[in-house]
Scaffold this active site. Sequence first.
Site, short mmCIF file in Angstrom:
data_model
loop_
_atom_site.label_atom_id
_atom_site.label_comp_id
_atom_site.label_asym_id
_atom_site.label_seq_id
_atom_site.Cartn_x
_atom_site.Cartn_y
_atom_site.Cartn_z
N ASN A 157 -0.35 -3.97 -0.92
CA ASN A 157 -0.59 -4.88 0.21
C ASN A 157 -2.05 -5.31 0.19
OD1 ASN A 157 -0.88 -6.23 2.61
ND2 ASN A 157 -0.25 -4.53 3.92
N PRO A 158 -2.34 -6.57 -0.14
CA PRO A 158 -3.74 -6.99 -0.26
C PRO A 158 -4.47 -7.08 1.08
CG PRO A 158 -2.30 -8.88 -0.49
CD PRO A 158 -1.41 -7.67 -0.41
N THR A 189 2.64 -7.65 -2.09
CA THR A 189 3.48 -8.05 -0.96
C THR A 189 2.88 -9.27 -0.27
OG1 THR A 189 2.35 -6.54 0.57
CG2 THR A 189 4.27 -5.69 -0.61
N GLU A 190 3.76 -10.12 0.24
CA GLU A 190 3.33 -11.37 0.87
C GLU A 190 3.68 -11.45 2.34
OE1 GLU A 190 5.32 -14.29 -1.48
OE2 GLU A 190 4.06 -13.96 -3.26
N ASP A 216 -0.28 3.90 5.10
CA ASP A 216 0.97 4.63 5.24
C ASP A 216 2.14 3.71 5.59
OD1 ASP A 216 -0.08 7.35 4.79
OD2 ASP A 216 -1.19 6.96 6.63
N ARG A 320 -8.86 -3.90 12.28
CA ARG A 320 -8.49 -3.44 10.94
C ARG A 320 -9.60 -3.67 9.91
NH1 ARG A 320 -3.91 -2.11 8.20
NH2 ARG A 320 -2.65 -2.33 10.07
N GLU A 490 3.79 2.74 12.40
CA GLU A 490 4.42 1.48 12.74
C GLU A 490 4.99 1.54 14.16
OE1 GLU A 490 4.36 -1.25 10.40
OE2 GLU A 490 2.89 0.22 9.71
#
Length: 512
Positions: A157-158, A189-190, A216, A320, A490
């Site tokens: 995940n960039p 992932t996009e 995670d 973040r 999440e």
Amino acid sequence: MAAGRRAPPEPGGGPVLLQGVFGAGPGPGAASCSLVLTARELQVRRPGASSGGSAGPDAALRLADCVSSAAFPAAASAACFSLVCYPLRGPRWGSPARQRLERTFRVYRGPDAEGNLRIAQAWSRRIRELSVPAVPVQGGDSYGVLPRPCRALVLLNPHSGAGRALEDFQAVVQPMLAEAEVTASVFVTERPHHAHEKVRDEDLSQWDTLVVMSGDGLLYEVVNGLMERPDWDEAMKKPLCILPGGSGNALAASINYYAGNDHVAKKKLLMNCTFLLCKGLHTQMDLVSLSTASGKRLFSFLGFGWGFISDVDIDSEKYRWLGNARFTLGTLQCLAKLRVYHGRLSYLPLGPTAQGTPRDPVTNGHIPLPAGTGAPRALPPDSLLVPLGQPVPAHWTVVPEEEFVTVYAIYQSHLGTNLLMAPAARLHDGCIHLFYLKAGISRAALLRIFLAMARGTHLDLNCPHLCYVPVRAFRLEPRTSAGIMTVDGEALASEPVQGQVHGRLCRVVCGS
């Protein structure tokens, strides 16, 4: 000494497996050195030094730190063999860090190029064999080692953490994997659930391991995607690996802790976890099945939370870009507006066996099918749970208090890189470590608990509001829909939830 010939025991290193005199570098002008290979290390000595001398070798390269070795021809009929190690080296202050060390040795026994190459290959092959981690022999444990060469699917995940995951993978991880003969196919992932869909629908036979380079949350997607496959039981045998690329990186910190390493963060933690992947040892890991009142069934590898801790996790999402510092800022903000949550908490204490069997095990609609039908295999039933509409079994414990600051059920040692919440936790201990904070705690006492959690000493404070109990299953029934719940970081809707541990349901790359 000829390759393969035995020699007398070598003090400090075990029996000598190979020894010889070679050039201490790839060039023809390199000084010579004496090499002694034992089962644990490659000892390098200056010419004329006694192999049994009490002073010891000039350098000892631990094979436990070695990730690769190769042999190749050199100029003038010579040959070379090299090895790459990542030993832990301590700075003047702080925790030790893994640093790359490559040594090359020149073999020249005259103009016989093939003979020189055979000697170099014999040394390189033996070093590679001895560098493979010893598989621990422990009752009930199932360890394995990834093959070499190894094929890895890297899900990345960039945007996780501070947004440096792709850059860190290319700069730190990829070169180490290439040295260890790990071929990485990178899947960036996009969108949310992209990794979930990838592993759910993909033919996984082309890879030996699935690597997650993110926080995670992406591993949570991968685990649940695998559990939705018709062949989930086979898919979950594929070893998973976590490389820290997010903010919290709790599982990465836990695995680093289980491996016996000092507490580290950021690039040091990434190096340690990548090194474990290069070595390839893997073992089993517990998962927890969570069922909600709305009919969802989720599989969790880290923890379930409600209240203060979940508030910090979700409310700090907007910071973040700060990386792990987002949690410090989020904690201070949530302390300023400390909330109390109303609900009922019940649990089944940890014991050698269950004290009864529920009449109707919860299966969430998955009906076991006869063998040989070719139909998807049913997911493991939650045999310790009864449906949420029924009271918990009589042998469960119901917490008398119904006002909480936070409830957190964790199954790994770390809640975050800097939060050692459950020091006794292990990958497959068959235990949910249940913590809850009762209402009435002061802001100062709550802050002291989280400061002590950085060292894993929060229970030593003997705070009357902090309770800890190891359990096999739990149920949480909020009185209102207000508040935040989280699973593996999440967000979930606030509703009744219950869960139970399923021992050794997946595999994960680990340390010895």
